[in-house]
Design a protein around this motif. Structure first.
Motif, PDB file in Angstrom:
ATOM      1  N   PHE A 118      51.963  43.905  94.954  1.00  0.00           N
ATOM      2  CA  PHE A 118      50.030  43.461  95.341  1.00  0.00           C
ATOM      3  C   PHE A 118      50.163  44.068  93.795  1.00  0.00           C
ATOM      4  O   PHE A 118      50.479  45.363  93.822  1.00  0.00           O
ATOM      5  CB  PHE A 118      50.353  45.454  96.194  1.00  0.00           C
TER       6      PHE A 118
ATOM      7  N   ARG B 258      44.999  45.269 101.612  1.00  0.00           N
ATOM      8  CA  ARG B 258      45.015  46.414 102.093  1.00  0.00           C
ATOM      9  C   ARG B 258      45.510  46.905 103.455  1.00  0.00           C
ATOM     10  O   ARG B 258      46.513  47.494 103.203  1.00  0.00           O
ATOM     11  CB  ARG B 258      43.858  47.442 101.771  1.00  0.00           C
TER      12      ARG B 258
ATOM     13  N   ILE C 145      43.777  46.646  94.870  1.00  0.00           N
ATOM     14  CA  ILE C 145      44.062  45.629  96.121  1.00  0.00           C
ATOM     15  C   ILE C 145      42.645  45.648  96.598  1.00  0.00           C
ATOM     16  O   ILE C 145      42.247  46.223  96.642  1.00  0.00           O
ATOM     17  CB  ILE C 145      45.152  46.162  96.329  1.00  0.00           C
TER      18      ILE C 145
END
Length: 166
Positions: A16, A147, A142
């Motif tokens: 991420f 998410r 992010i």
């Protein structure tokens, strides 16, 4: 500190990035370029028409500063989209801070983690460790649409861990 188990496929991981933060830096770079354009149009239309031999030292100095800032903002934006913020691997969670991520990264092995949760607002990851400490990580960098993948991955991993513990 817990030791990692032998992993059959250590190359499987989820990365991420900070791509939501990158948008801020792209915006800052564009604002710098807009200010630069405004300064040059202002100098050209007002200053050079009235006084063609006028000094250009200040506009050139501001231009160099603004171009340098814009380039730095764009490079930081590229860095944010290319490099990881959180990596979920079979060994554990790798956390990379914004400043000096390679030097200051932190590895949390799954064997060290009692529980990990993402709150309802989807902006905070809380990790309970075996030694009683807690770690709170803001996941705002992010993108919001990504998410949910992080939340699902962490919840599934915690379910597996709790199932193995029984």
């Amino acid at each position: 500190m817990g030791k990692p188990k032998n992993i059959k496929e250590p190359e499987k991981e989820l990365r991420f990035t900070r791509s939501r933060q990158a948008v801020t830096f792209v915006g800052a770079g564009l604002i710098s370029l807009c200010i630069l354009g405004f300064i040059w149009f202002r100098v050209y239309f007002n200053g050079l028409e009235n006084n063609p031999n006028g000094p250009l030292f200040v506009p050139i100095l501001l231009s160099v500063i603004l171009i340098t800032m814009a380039v730095l903002f764009f490079l930081v934006a590229i860095h944010c989209t290319q490099h990881a913020f959180i990596i979920l691997s079979p060994l554990g969670l790798e956390l990379f801070p914004f400043w000096f991520p390679v030097k200051n990264f932190r590895m949390l092995y799954w064997s060290e983690i009692n529980d990990a949760k993402i709150n309802k607002e989807m902006n905070l990851l809380s990790i309970d460790c075996n030694n009683g400490s807690k770690i709170f990580i803001s996941i705002k960098p992010i993108p919001t649409n990504i998410r949910s993948y992080l939340k699902t991955a962490i919840e599934r991993r915690m379910q597996e861990k709790h199932k193995d513990a029984l």
